[in-house]
Design an enzyme around this catalytic site. Sequence first.
Site, mmCIF file in Angstrom:
data_model
loop_
_atom_site.group_PDB
_atom_site.id
_atom_site.type_symbol
_atom_site.label_atom_id
_atom_site.label_comp_id
_atom_site.label_asym_id
_atom_site.label_seq_id
_atom_site.Cartn_x
_atom_site.Cartn_y
_atom_site.Cartn_z
ATOM 1 N N TYR A 165 -24.553 107.477 15.708
ATOM 2 C CA TYR A 165 -23.597 108.076 14.783
ATOM 3 C C TYR A 165 -24.263 108.204 13.408
ATOM 4 O O TYR A 165 -24.821 107.232 12.889
ATOM 5 C CB TYR A 165 -22.383 107.159 14.599
ATOM 6 C CG TYR A 165 -21.250 107.325 15.570
ATOM 7 C CD1 TYR A 165 -20.445 108.459 15.541
ATOM 8 C CD2 TYR A 165 -20.941 106.313 16.472
ATOM 9 C CE1 TYR A 165 -19.374 108.589 16.410
ATOM 10 C CE2 TYR A 165 -19.869 106.425 17.348
ATOM 11 C CZ TYR A 165 -19.089 107.571 17.312
ATOM 12 O OH TYR A 165 -18.019 107.699 18.173
ATOM 13 N N THR A 225 -16.333 111.706 8.900
ATOM 14 C CA THR A 225 -15.740 110.366 8.847
ATOM 15 C C THR A 225 -14.452 110.313 8.040
ATOM 16 O O THR A 225 -13.505 109.611 8.408
ATOM 17 C CB THR A 225 -16.765 109.376 8.267
ATOM 18 O OG1 THR A 225 -17.952 109.422 9.070
ATOM 19 C CG2 THR A 225 -16.225 107.956 8.262
ATOM 20 N N ARG A 256 -11.598 102.930 21.283
ATOM 21 C CA ARG A 256 -12.327 102.387 20.137
ATOM 22 C C ARG A 256 -11.746 102.940 18.839
ATOM 23 O O ARG A 256 -11.048 102.249 18.116
ATOM 24 C CB ARG A 256 -13.816 102.710 20.270
ATOM 25 C CG ARG A 256 -14.723 101.816 19.399
ATOM 26 C CD ARG A 256 -14.851 102.268 17.941
ATOM 27 N NE ARG A 256 -15.431 103.596 17.794
ATOM 28 C CZ ARG A 256 -15.513 104.219 16.627
ATOM 29 N NH1 ARG A 256 -15.033 103.666 15.519
ATOM 30 N NH2 ARG A 256 -16.035 105.430 16.553
ATOM 31 N N HIS A 269 -12.019 114.080 12.173
ATOM 32 C CA HIS A 269 -10.812 113.368 11.743
ATOM 33 C C HIS A 269 -9.843 114.372 11.140
ATOM 34 O O HIS A 269 -10.235 115.444 10.665
ATOM 35 C CB HIS A 269 -11.159 112.253 10.756
ATOM 36 C CG HIS A 269 -11.622 110.993 11.429
ATOM 37 N ND1 HIS A 269 -10.779 109.949 11.725
ATOM 38 C CD2 HIS A 269 -12.843 110.628 11.901
ATOM 39 C CE1 HIS A 269 -11.454 108.988 12.333
ATOM 40 N NE2 HIS A 269 -12.720 109.383 12.457
ATOM 41 N N GLU A 276 -22.896 108.159 10.310
ATOM 42 C CA GLU A 276 -21.641 107.917 9.601
ATOM 43 C C GLU A 276 -21.625 108.611 8.234
ATOM 44 O O GLU A 276 -22.598 108.581 7.503
ATOM 45 C CB GLU A 276 -21.433 106.410 9.420
ATOM 46 C CG GLU A 276 -20.076 106.065 8.812
ATOM 47 C CD GLU A 276 -19.932 104.584 8.529
ATOM 48 O OE1 GLU A 276 -18.782 104.134 8.336
ATOM 49 O OE2 GLU A 276 -20.955 103.865 8.498
#
Length: 505
Positions: A139, A174, A11, A204, A141
Site C-alpha cells: 500500500y 486514503t 479489515r 474512500h 498510504e
Amino acid sequence: MSIEIMDTTLRDGEQTSGVSFAAQEKLSIARLLLEELKVDRIEIASARVSEGEFEAVKRVCEWAERRNHSNKIEILGFIDEGISIRWIKQAGGKVVNLLCKGSKKHCEQQLRKTPQEHISDIKSTIEKARKNDIDINIYLEDWSNGMIQSPDYVFHLINSLKDEPIKRFMLPDTLGILNPYQTFEFCNNICQQYPDIHFDFHAHNDYDLAVANVLSAVKAGIKGIHCTINGLGERAGNAPLSSVLAVLHDQLKQQTHIDETKVNQVSRVVESYSGIRIPSNKPVIGEYVFTQCAGVHADGDSKNNLYFNDLLPERFGRTREYALGKTSGKANIRKNLEALGIELDDESMRKVTERIIALGDKKELVTQDDLPYIISDVLKHNDKDQPIRILNYSLALAQGLRPVAVIKMEIHGIQYEETSIGDGQFDAFVKALRKIYKIQLKRPFPMLTNYMVDIPPGGRTDALVQTVITWNHNGHTFKTRGLDADQTEAAIQATIKMLNQIESM
C-alpha cells in the site's frame, strides 16, 4: 482480461465505528465472499491488533488452507522490523499487504525519516517476508496527497521498488479527497509509466465520489479495485462492492469473476453481523431501489418494459416490486395481483384501487402482504348506501385519566351524538354507541364475544391491522372485520359493519 476485485470488509470495513466481527462471523463472511460471491482476494485483518484478532485470523487461514484459498487471504502488515511478518506467519497467512508511505509528508513527518531511509526499511521487510514464504503487495498510504503535493516522491518510491518481488502496488485515496478527473489523471500517469506493474485502486467515500473514482481509475488502466460490502469503512466508508460491480459491468463493459446473484444475500448477512443498516435507497441493495411507486411506471413496464434499465433486480438475487399507496394506479395493483395469482373484474379493481389510495393517505406504503386483506374487506363490505354511518368521532387518552369517546353518527338519516368513558379507547367508543342504542333508540345492543387482531407478515409498526370481532345478537353469532393502519380505527370499522348487518336481520 477481467478486473480483479479485492474485498476489505474484514479489515478496512471493520474500522467502521462500532463494528467488530467475532471470529465465527469473520469466517462466515470470508466463506461467503470467496465461495459464494467469487471475490478474487480478501483482506481479513491488520497484524498485531489483539490476541482475539490473531485467533480469528488463524481460523480463517486454516479454513482457507483446507479450501485452497490461501493465496486469496491478505493481511495488512507494517514496516516494523519484521514483527508483522512473524505475526502473519504464525497465524498461517501467506500474503502481506505492506503499509508504506505514499506521500513525502507522511514519510518525513510521521515516520521522521528520509525517503531513502524509508525505502531501505521497506526492502528489508520485503526480504523478511520472502524468507518466510509470504507474498508481498504494498500500500502506498496517502498516495492521493502524494500525487498532489509530492509526485516526484511517489515516482521515486515506485522506481526504487519496481524490481522487488512485489505482486501489486496498491494506490489508496486514503482521505477520500480525489475527484474523478484527478483520479483518471494520476492513475493514467502511473499506468502509462509502468505498464508492466499491476496497480490496485483503493477508494474512500468522503466526498461521495468513491464509485465515480473507481470508474475513472479503471478507465485509466488500473487492474484491481478494492471494495467493501455495503460500503463499510472508516469515516464515510469505502467503495461499496454492489455499486462498483454495476458500474464495471454496465458502464465500462468490464468483466469480473463476481457472481452478481449473490450480492444481495451477502449484503444482508454483513448488515446483520455489522449492525449497520443498509439505507433503503442505496443503489442495487437498498430495500426500495427495485420498487416502482408511480402507477404510470408499472403501466410502462407492462408495455415492453419502458421503465426498466440495465440494473435488473434478478441480476442481484432480487425481484421487482410495485408499491401500493396513494400514487398507485391499476397497473401497480395488477402487478401485485399477478404475483399473488389473483384476478379481479373491473368493478372490483376500481373498489380496491379506491381503498388503497385512501389507505395510502394514512400510511406511506401498503405492501403486497396487505393486499389479500384489503380485497377481502372491500369485496365483502360495501359502505355506500348503508343506513348507519359514523359522521365524526373523537377519542381522548391522557395519563391518569380514563379514555373518553365522543361520537356523532347517522341512523336512517337522523343524527345522534353521545359521550362516554371506558377502560380503553375502543371500550369508550362502544359504550357511547350503547348509550345511543339503549337510551335514545330503546334498542338492544349486540354483545361482543371475541376480539382478534391480525397483522399481515412483516411485523412493521406501520402495518395494516385487521380486526375481527365476533358478535352475538338475538341468539345469532357472526363476525365483522375492519382494516386500517390504526388498530382502534379498524375495530371501529368492524363495529359499524356489525350495526349495518343487524339492520338487515
